[in-house]
Enzyme design. Structure first.
Site, short mmCIF file in Angstrom:
data_model
loop_
_atom_site.label_atom_id
_atom_site.label_comp_id
_atom_site.label_asym_id
_atom_site.label_seq_id
_atom_site.Cartn_x
_atom_site.Cartn_y
_atom_site.Cartn_z
N ARG A 1 0.87 -1.29 0.13
CA ARG A 1 0.13 -0.03 -0.08
C ARG A 1 0.64 1.37 -0.08
NH1 ARG A 1 -3.04 -3.12 3.78
NH2 ARG A 1 -4.88 -3.93 2.52
N LYS B 1 1.70 11.38 -11.58
CA LYS B 1 0.93 10.16 -12.06
C LYS B 1 2.04 9.13 -12.45
CE LYS B 1 -1.99 12.79 -15.23
NZ LYS B 1 -2.39 13.12 -16.87
N GLU C 1 8.26 18.58 -25.72
CA GLU C 1 7.19 19.01 -24.58
C GLU C 1 7.72 20.46 -23.97
OE1 GLU C 1 4.74 16.99 -23.89
OE2 GLU C 1 5.22 15.11 -24.53
N LYS D 1 5.25 22.77 -15.85
CA LYS D 1 4.51 21.56 -15.61
C LYS D 1 4.15 21.52 -14.10
CE LYS D 1 3.67 17.09 -15.87
NZ LYS D 1 3.41 15.89 -16.19
N GLU E 1 -6.46 16.47 -12.81
CA GLU E 1 -7.01 17.02 -14.40
C GLU E 1 -8.29 17.18 -14.60
OE1 GLU E 1 -3.96 14.92 -17.20
OE2 GLU E 1 -5.80 15.29 -18.49
N ARG F 1 -5.14 21.62 -16.00
CA ARG F 1 -3.97 20.66 -16.29
C ARG F 1 -4.26 20.10 -17.62
NH1 ARG F 1 -1.54 15.78 -12.42
NH2 ARG F 1 -0.01 15.18 -13.84
N ASN G 1 -2.20 18.94 -22.31
CA ASN G 1 -2.50 17.91 -23.54
C ASN G 1 -2.36 18.63 -24.82
OD1 ASN G 1 -2.96 16.05 -21.79
ND2 ASN G 1 -5.17 16.32 -21.48
N HIS H 1 -1.56 16.99 -28.13
CA HIS H 1 -1.62 15.73 -27.96
C HIS H 1 -2.86 14.89 -28.68
CE1 HIS H 1 1.73 16.34 -25.35
NE2 HIS H 1 1.82 15.07 -25.13
N HIS I 1 -1.29 12.48 -30.44
CA HIS I 1 -1.35 10.76 -30.16
C HIS I 1 -2.05 10.01 -31.30
CE1 HIS I 1 -1.74 10.96 -25.42
NE2 HIS I 1 -0.51 10.52 -25.84
N HIS J 1 7.22 9.65 -29.85
CA HIS J 1 6.50 10.27 -29.04
C HIS J 1 6.42 12.06 -29.38
CE1 HIS J 1 3.15 11.48 -26.15
NE2 HIS J 1 3.92 12.17 -25.49
N1 LIG Z 1 3.81 10.30 -15.79
C1 LIG Z 1 3.75 11.14 -16.52
O1 LIG Z 1 3.07 12.38 -16.01
C2 LIG Z 1 4.31 11.27 -17.67
C3 LIG Z 1 4.43 12.26 -18.69
C4 LIG Z 1 5.00 12.02 -19.83
C5 LIG Z 1 5.70 10.72 -20.38
N2 LIG Z 1 5.30 9.72 -19.33
C6 LIG Z 1 5.70 8.57 -19.77
O2 LIG Z 1 7.30 8.41 -19.91
C7 LIG Z 1 7.51 7.62 -20.73
C8 LIG Z 1 8.70 8.19 -21.74
O3 LIG Z 1 9.64 8.76 -21.05
P1 LIG Z 1 11.09 8.57 -21.78
O4 LIG Z 1 10.99 9.38 -23.19
O5 LIG Z 1 12.05 9.10 -20.79
O6 LIG Z 1 11.36 7.19 -22.20
P2 LIG Z 1 12.30 5.91 -21.46
O7 LIG Z 1 12.49 6.08 -20.18
O8 LIG Z 1 12.21 4.82 -22.07
O9 LIG Z 1 13.86 6.70 -21.97
C9 LIG Z 1 14.05 6.77 -23.48
C10 LIG Z 1 15.34 6.05 -23.54
O10 LIG Z 1 16.41 6.79 -23.14
C11 LIG Z 1 17.28 5.97 -22.25
N3 LIG Z 1 17.86 6.68 -21.44
C12 LIG Z 1 17.32 7.29 -20.48
N4 LIG Z 1 17.99 8.21 -19.76
C13 LIG Z 1 19.45 7.90 -20.35
C14 LIG Z 1 20.67 8.34 -20.27
N5 LIG Z 1 20.90 9.24 -19.14
N6 LIG Z 1 21.84 7.91 -20.68
C15 LIG Z 1 21.46 7.19 -21.90
N7 LIG Z 1 19.97 6.58 -22.23
C16 LIG Z 1 19.25 6.95 -21.42
C17 LIG Z 1 16.20 5.01 -21.95
O11 LIG Z 1 16.84 3.67 -21.40
C18 LIG Z 1 15.38 4.62 -23.09
O12 LIG Z 1 16.12 3.72 -23.97
C19 LIG Z 1 6.65 6.99 -21.35
O13 LIG Z 1 6.30 5.72 -20.88
C20 LIG Z 1 5.44 7.97 -21.12
O14 LIG Z 1 4.05 7.48 -21.02
C21 LIG Z 1 4.85 10.04 -18.36
#
Ligand SMILES: NC(=O)c1ccc[n+]([C@@H]2O[C@H](COP(=O)([O-])OP(=O)(O)OC[C@H]3O[C@@H](n4cnc5c(N)ncnc54)[C@H](O)[C@@H]3O)[C@@H](O)[C@H]2O)c1
Length: 353
Positions: A114, A136, A178, A216, A226, A230, A234, A237, A241, A256
């Site tokens: 939990r 999130k 972003e 953000k 949201e 908030r 989007n 998006h 998307h 993305h």
């Molecule tokens: N929670 C939220 O509010 C929110 C908002 C936007 C996106 N997201 C989520 O975030 C994810 C996308 O995030 P992302 O783009 O960071 O993706 P990711 O974590 O997959 O990272 C992208 C790539 O970069 C690599 N990487 C990360 N840091 C590195 C570093 N310092 N050196 C070398 N390689 C590195 C990772 O291993 C991966 O291959 C999605 O799953 C999306 O749904 C969440």
């Protein structure tokens, strides 16, 4: 859920942050788990371990990299390992990685017993300006992104650009999209700073990152669940998307951030055509986005129909409406605007061969 507050996030070198004092005092007796993916294991973990002797006994849990691994099966393995190591509610999980690691690590921590305390140390640009902020957490379920998740706040988020040195260029551009969005919805000066960069390395810049992260954070603080403002986050998006999903189905996946950037451009065009945005602002947006992100192409009317049907299925849209963000000028937007299907078709035609 505790609200996000401004002390939750620290910017700058983690070496001079509160991290050391926290693990020395509040978490002195806690077992520490560090969650990484394959790339952050290879590129970021050593820096953290060699900088903080207190982490020498930490257990490291390795997630497979890539969005396709943001699934429950992987969570089961981690939860089993946490049980095996007898991790309890006083222990600490440290998520060291991009959005995949912070979303999944936060999710796993928030439901294990939990809820166990967790911290985020984002290592991708997107993670620093977006994914790690806002509470999130989540994982994907089949084709549905972030279908399972919680609202759950990290105890701390440490944003240190040192980790970006090893991030591939394409990932820097992903975060850039972003950041452009943040500027467009909230801050014309930030926009000027962002569009003046001439190489992706210039994004490894604490003040640009901090500005975006603060935008953000301010939208999250105003509206943590949201219900209203908030939704401005989007922007881009609704169309982005759909383009992302469409490119996946076409077996020509685009990143993305790339899809979001095209979404920002086309949703700005909708505002311009509707008489809400000046031509000068629209041209500035168009130029800055096209400079970095190539457009994708739609080959037939059938493909155009498919894109629209993906858009109608989006969880942001309801009752057969396409809802989006209107931009009035750079730095000022409004939400819950209903786009006419004909208008959306018209701007999507820009992408047709
Ligand atoms: N929670 C939220 O509010 C929110 C908002 C936007 C996106 N997201 C989520 O975030 C994810 C996308 O995030 P992302 O783009 O960071 O993706 P990711 O974590 O997959 O990272 C992208 C790539 O970069 C690599 N990487 C990360 N840091 C590195 C570093 N310092 N050196 C070398 N390689 C590195 C990772 O291993 C991966 O291959 C999605 O799953 C999306 O749904 C969440």
């Amino acid at each position: 859920m505790s609200m996000t507050n401004n002390e939750q996030i620290e910017f700058g070198s983690i070496l001079s942050s509160s991290f050391e004092a926290l693990i020395d005092v509040r978490y002195e007796k806690s077992k520490k788990i560090i969650i990484v993916d394959e790339n952050t294991h290879d590129n970021c973990l050593e820096y953290l371990l060699t900088s903080f002797d207190q982490l020498k006994d930490a257990e490291v849990m390795l997630l497979p990299a890539g969005e396709e691994n943001k699934v429950m099966e992987v969570c089961f393995q981690v939860w089993n390992a946490l049980s095996e190591y007898q991790i309890g509610r006083k222990d600490l999980i440290i998520n060291l990685g991009g959005g995949l690691v912070t979303d999944m690590g936060g999710f796993m921590a928030s439901v294990y017993k939990r809820g166990v305390d967790f911290m985020h140390i984002p290592t991708s640009l997107l993670g620093m300006v977006d994914a790690s902020i806002g509470g999130k957490t989540g994982i994907d379920l089949g084709p549905f992104k972030n279908q399972l998740g919680t609202f759950s706040q990290a105890q701390k988020i440490y944003i240190d650009p040192i980790f970006l040195a090893t991030l591939p260029e394409a990932e820097l551009w992903n975060g850039y999209a972003e950041m452009l969005k943040h500027a467009l919805i909230a801050d014309p000066d930030h926009w000027k700073g962002l569009i003046s960069i001439s190489s992706p390395d210039e994004l490894i810049n604490l003040s640009l990152i901090q500005k975006s992260a603060e935008i953000k954070m301010s939208f999250v603080n105003q509206d943590p669940f949201e219900k209203g403002s908030r939704k401005l986050l989007n922007f881009g998006h609704t169309i982005g998307h759909a383009i992302e999903g469409f490119s996946l189905e076409k077996d020509q996946p685009i990143a993305h951030g790339h899809a979001v950037a095209i979404g920002l451009l086309l949703e700005s065009e909708l505002s311009f055509r509707g008489g809400h945005l000046s031509e000068a602002n629209f041209q500035a947006i168009q130029q800055s986005i096209k400079k970095v992100f190539p457009l994708v192409s739609i080959d037939s009317d059938a493909e155009l129909d498919e894109l629209l049907s993906i858009m109608y299925n989006d969880k942001k849209n309801s009752e057969g409406k396409i809802l989006g963000i209107l931009i009035h000028k750079i730095g000022q937007c409004t939400y819950d605007y209903e786009f006419e299907e004909e208008e959306v078709r018209r701007v999507l035609k820009t992408l047709c061969n």
